[in-house]
Design an enzyme around this catalytic site. Sequence first.
Site, PDB file in Angstrom:
ATOM      1  N   GLU A 403       0.834  -1.217   0.000  1.00  0.00           N
ATOM      2  CA  GLU A 403       0.000   0.000   0.000  1.00  0.00           C
ATOM      3  C   GLU A 403       0.865   1.262   0.000  1.00  0.00           C
ATOM      4  OE1 GLU A 403      -2.989  -0.277   3.067  1.00  0.00           O
ATOM      5  OE2 GLU A 403      -3.877  -2.045   2.140  1.00  0.00           O
ATOM      6  N   GLU A 480      -3.984  -9.020   0.074  1.00  0.00           N
ATOM      7  CA  GLU A 480      -4.430  -8.801   1.454  1.00  0.00           C
ATOM      8  C   GLU A 480      -5.945  -8.723   1.442  1.00  0.00           C
ATOM      9  OE1 GLU A 480      -2.045  -5.952   3.670  1.00  0.00           O
ATOM     10  OE2 GLU A 480      -3.847  -5.361   4.762  1.00  0.00           O
TER      11      GLU A 480
HETATM   12  C1  GAL Z   1      -4.119  -2.664   5.491  1.00  0.00           C
HETATM   13  C2  GAL Z   1      -2.615  -2.630   5.739  1.00  0.00           C
HETATM   14  C3  GAL Z   1      -2.246  -3.510   6.904  1.00  0.00           C
HETATM   15  C4  GAL Z   1      -3.142  -3.233   8.065  1.00  0.00           C
HETATM   16  C5  GAL Z   1      -4.570  -3.468   7.663  1.00  0.00           C
HETATM   17  C6  GAL Z   1      -5.554  -3.297   8.785  1.00  0.00           C
HETATM   18  O1  GAL Z   1      -4.538  -1.644   4.704  1.00  0.00           O
HETATM   19  O2  GAL Z   1      -1.936  -3.072   4.599  1.00  0.00           O
HETATM   20  O3  GAL Z   1      -0.907  -3.269   7.253  1.00  0.00           O
HETATM   21  O4  GAL Z   1      -2.960  -1.926   8.470  1.00  0.00           O
HETATM   22  O5  GAL Z   1      -4.873  -2.559   6.643  1.00  0.00           O
HETATM   23  O6  GAL Z   1      -6.857  -3.458   8.326  1.00  0.00           O
END
Ligand code: GAL
Length: 787
Positions: A403, A480
């Site tokens: 991100e 993710e």
């Molecule tokens: C994502 C991020 C993670 C964590 C997660 C929590 O956007 O890549 O590191 O922060 O959100 O929901």
Amino acid sequence: MTTALPKPISEPRTRTNFNKNWKFLLGDEPAAKSPAFIDTKWRKLTLPHDWGIEGKFDEKNPAKPEGGGLPTGIGWYRKEFIAPVDFQNRLITIEFDGVYKNSEVWINGKYLGKRPYGYSSFAYEISQYLKTGKNIIAVKVDNSAQPDSRWYSGSGIYRNIWLTSTAKVAVSNWGTFITADNSGKVEIQTQIQNKTLKLQTVVLINSVYSTTGKLLVKSKAQTAKTDTSGAILKANLEIKNPVLWSVENPYQYKLVTQIFQNGKVIDSYHTKFGVRSFNFDAQKGFSLNGKPMKILGVCLHHDLGALGAAVNVRAMERQLEIMKKMGVNAIRTSHNPPAPEFLDLCDKMGFLVMDEAFDMWAKKKTKNDYHLNYPEWHKRDLEDMIKRDRNHPSIILWSIGNEIREQFDSTGLAITKKLVRIVKNLDKTRPVISALTETDAKKNFIYQANALDIYGLNYNHKLYKDFPKNYPGIKFLATETTSALETRGFYDTADSIRRWPKDGKTKFMEGNKELSASSYDNVSAYWGSTHEETWKEAKKYDHVSGLFVWTGFDYLGEPLPYPWPARSSYFGIVDLAGFPKDSYYMYQSEWTDKPVLHILPHWNWEPGKSVEVWAYYNNADEVELYLNGKSLGKKSKQNDDLHIQWNVNYEPGTLKAVSRKNGKDVLTREVKTAGAPAKIELIADRKNIKADGKDLSFITVRILDAAGNVVPSADNMVDFKLEGNGLIAGVDNGFQASLEPFKANYRKAFHGLCLAIIQSTEKSGVVKLTATSAGLTATAITINSNK
Ligand code: GAL
């Protein structure tokens, strides 16, 4: 105390653990770099060490709750040691697997250098600074500029240190690169260094051994002339009928690279490797060794719960065992290079790995994070990750970032191209990916750089379906997903799924009372989705190569959306102590073949309350539910259901579920109404451990009623006493908002459970843990610790 190093080297190469007999000071002491400094008052300790986890939770700690609410600051480490007698003829190197962060190292007062990035491994050659007899190494660690991370980083020399001794002509650190194809053709690249100041002629031989140590194939002797700039040699070998490395059979070969001079072996360098192939396909998704499979992954941060960031192989192995049992076949090392031992475990246990370099580039996420070091260090840090890790068969993806802010502006174009070039220069066998959030490709500058091999998308599971239409021919991975919120043992029904917080603007107000989120899989962050919502989409489409669920375990820091005292995350499928939440069994029912039947919630409610009873199951046609012997009906999953559900008018007693296939019972599960807490039960994950000062036994503590049922509301304070050759390395209960210390000999139970982690010493013998609690029958467990 002075540490003696191994005697004159009979072996051509030695690599000795350098963890013992360090002195430590929490605070700044610039004079400590000088050999004359007196450190007698400093604390003595063995590495790896994380001073953060030893500290007190405090909202005011500069790392903030997002960073785990634990102390950071500056610390100094010093160690006195005796140089090997033959050091003048040798190349002595000190290797740090990782120091968080901004480490600076002095040997005998001479400055060796600094390393800002806390997740990089690095080494210094120290031969020229050593002297006969006593030597002093001093390390300053500066993690004082906060906040510097979106999660708990830990502070200190939290990974291993090694001392390597070789001849002055030797294989370089991380000096081999092995690639193999499934027909058994192996290509070996060897980097040789020459610190003799003269041209040298050496002979190189590469031999491949089986796992059991059988010599399989040996290269012809290659003669090389190397001047002081070193040499790179290439060799080709063939393994007949190779055993392929896979998730089910993680078979590894060993390469022994020998350097000879004047007929004598002057170096012997060992590298494990695997033979496997894999492919990502835009339509068909991922395949390993030609066999289609979905990447069923989880993201993991590096902390080990109550042990903090301090590396412990058994603690990492336990995490991976718990993941494996759930059906996980892949790990994303979010968002940084892991400890080398973690990758060794993945190789050995059969996990695929997405190895990730960065959480930010030149643009920051927190005020003092790596963006400050990025301009000067990114090339070195990325190159070192690839060089260190490129022989691991488990690694199938290099991620250049998570991100990253530069996806939103045109500076992302050039940086992406540059980073991909850095990776490809060192390894062309693995795809390069970045975990993206900007879903409009036209506006995503990392994507627009046109340099990545696979589109890695975070969240946005509704976009999976039309991905092939919107991005024809592009390979796709859900890097993710999810970010569902759950607290183990806490149940709260809702008419519709909750997004907490609701959006980026609304202050989170709901559900704050218990600082707990329901384990019914009905809460997620607004950018995420529940476990079921996500998996339903990901499993539907072959073009989705796989997914990495955020996260396998709860981790310290990022307690979103809760206010203090919440200090660790709610995203885990397993809590911080290692106790599975209910969604674990949803995955297990979907991701494994072994029969699963799991019912929730517990069975202690107000009489008359209508309770939702859920069951996750597989390998069965239906499940029948009984309350106190009376059938409440049979149910089976319809369409894309991942669980079945009954609404039951609560009455105390026994809730029983039976899964059946073709009319035959497969599994039976019961939950009973528990009475008042009466006794304690201790269950060890391992009753025999190694007396090596590192091995661990994880003791689950259960608060039971008189009949032996876990009491779901039990929050009794449990006191521990340890006798024998062991110590309590940490305690926990998985509650995300507990401010009790992790280094203690007591812990309150949380929803009936807590955990004590026993660590061995180097003395063999019995270790006895006794647990007591006011009003409960005490109990004890013995563990054998042996050499
Ligand atoms: C994502 C991020 C993670 C964590 C997660 C929590 O956007 O890549 O590191 O922060 O959100 O929901």
